[in-house]
Design an enzyme around this catalytic site. Structure first.
Site, PDB file in Angstrom:
ATOM      1  N   ASP A 136       0.826  -1.202   0.000  1.00 20.73           N
ATOM      2  CA  ASP A 136       0.000   0.000   0.000  1.00 20.73           C
ATOM      3  C   ASP A 136       0.864   1.258   0.000  1.00 20.73           C
ATOM      4  O   ASP A 136       2.082   1.198   0.196  1.00 20.73           O
ATOM      5  CB  ASP A 136      -0.915   0.023   1.228  1.00 20.73           C
TER       6      ASP A 136
ATOM      7  N   TYR B  27       6.818  -9.719   7.089  1.00 14.39           N
ATOM      8  CA  TYR B  27       6.778  -8.276   7.288  1.00 14.39           C
ATOM      9  C   TYR B  27       7.338  -7.929   8.661  1.00 14.39           C
ATOM     10  O   TYR B  27       7.329  -8.747   9.587  1.00 14.39           O
ATOM     11  CB  TYR B  27       5.340  -7.756   7.210  1.00 14.39           C
TER      12      TYR B  27
END
Length: 313
Positions: free
Chosen positions: A79, A148
């Site tokens: 994003d 992540y």
């Protein structure tokens, strides 16, 4: 090995391409890259906005002298504001165009392409390596796991201004032990609909391999989040739910209760009931893992099989 998950938040904008181009016509290349996401509007191309896809496609199109924009498939479609240290993409290019890149040098064409890309891309986007992909490789569907990292500096942490672009400064003190308790309760195969922005026809079944927190020597809280795949905004929503626990505003079992509702903003509150989606700047895609070269085609095939809630029974 984690179970396959088809609807990863990692898509190409094009239709699913063949597993491998025709011999002698096209070659599939793997690109290993990194970027500072601060000035990008995410990975996916958007009109009049700067995106990682847009910059990389334009650079490839220029270097390879292609008449139409080069199309890419990525492992993790990040994003706006999200960074990447270990992003992976693939691209199919004409063998003839690749062969011309070394010129009179004895460099491999793939190495020549990586060098030329680094020469024209802006400094917040770097292609570390370009290699020929094994037969059947798909950056998105062949992946086994994505990892992540999320960084938070609460009042007990050293707030380093040199890390201000990848670390969120948090006003309230956070209890790492209660956060770990809450995070571990979410691990395993489950429906993560409560932590995802829904997409029509997309599954929210995922295998969360690891969700853990560590307070580093400088006091910064760092989360490691590993899964076979992630749906849209899933990592930042998971972190946001656990942060509420760390602040003492929710019990450690509260995030697992959200998950059982299986809907965002459900009757028990969902993400509208005191949780939050944390800022993008603290999130980094650290690594994408793949199986052995001989297994990438089979992994890609399995990942395309849609998963259902019935698997959770």
């Amino acid at each position: 090995m984690p179970l396959p998950s088809p609807d990863v938040n990692a898509g190409s904008l094009s239709a699913v391409s063949p597993l491998q181009p025709s011999p002698g016509a096209f070659v599939r290349l793997r690109l290993d890259l990194a970027y500072d996401g601060t000035d990008f509007a995410g990975w996916a191309p958007q009109p009049r906005l700067r995106t990682v896809y847009g910059d990389l496609s334009a650079a490839l199109t220029t270097v390879l002298r292609q008449p139409r924009p080069v199309r890419l498939t990525v492992a993790g479609r990040t994003d706006a504001g999200v960074h990447a240290k270990g992003q992976v993409a693939h691209v199919d290019v004409p063998e003839s165009a690749l062969a011309t890149l070394p010129g009179r040098s004895d460099r491999a064409p793939e190495a020549a392409l990586a060098t030329r890309l680094r020469g024209i891309l802006k400094h917040d986007l770097v292609v570390y390596e370009v290699t020929r992909a094994p037969v059947g490789f798909d950056a998105r569907f062949s992946a086994l796991e994505r990892r992540y990292r999320y960084r938070l500096a609460d009042p007990d942490a050293v707030r380093d201004p040199l890390r201000r672009r990848d670390t969120v400064w948090w006003r309230r003190r956070l209890d790492v032990d209660s956060m770990n308790h809450a995070a571990r309760s979410l691990e395993g195969l489950g429906d993560f609909a409560a932590f995802c922005k829904r997409r029509e026809g997309a599954t929210t079944i995922r295998t969360l391999v690891e969700f853990s927190w560590e307070r580093r020597t400088d006091g910064v809280l760092e989360a490691t989040v590993r899964a076979d795949a992630f749906c849209h905004s899933m990592v930042r929503s998971l972190v946001g739910a656990v942060v509420r626990v760390g602040e003492g505003l929710r019990d450690p079992d509260w995030p697992a209760g959200l998950q059982r509702e299986r809907q965002r903003g459900g009757p028990g509150g969902g993400l509208g009931g005191g949780a939050l989606v944390v800022p993008a700047l603290g999130l980094v895609l650290d690594e994408v893992l793949y199986p052995a070269d001989s297994e990438v085609a089979e992994r890609s095939r399995l990942t395309r099989v849609r998963r259902h809630v019935s698997e959770l029974a």
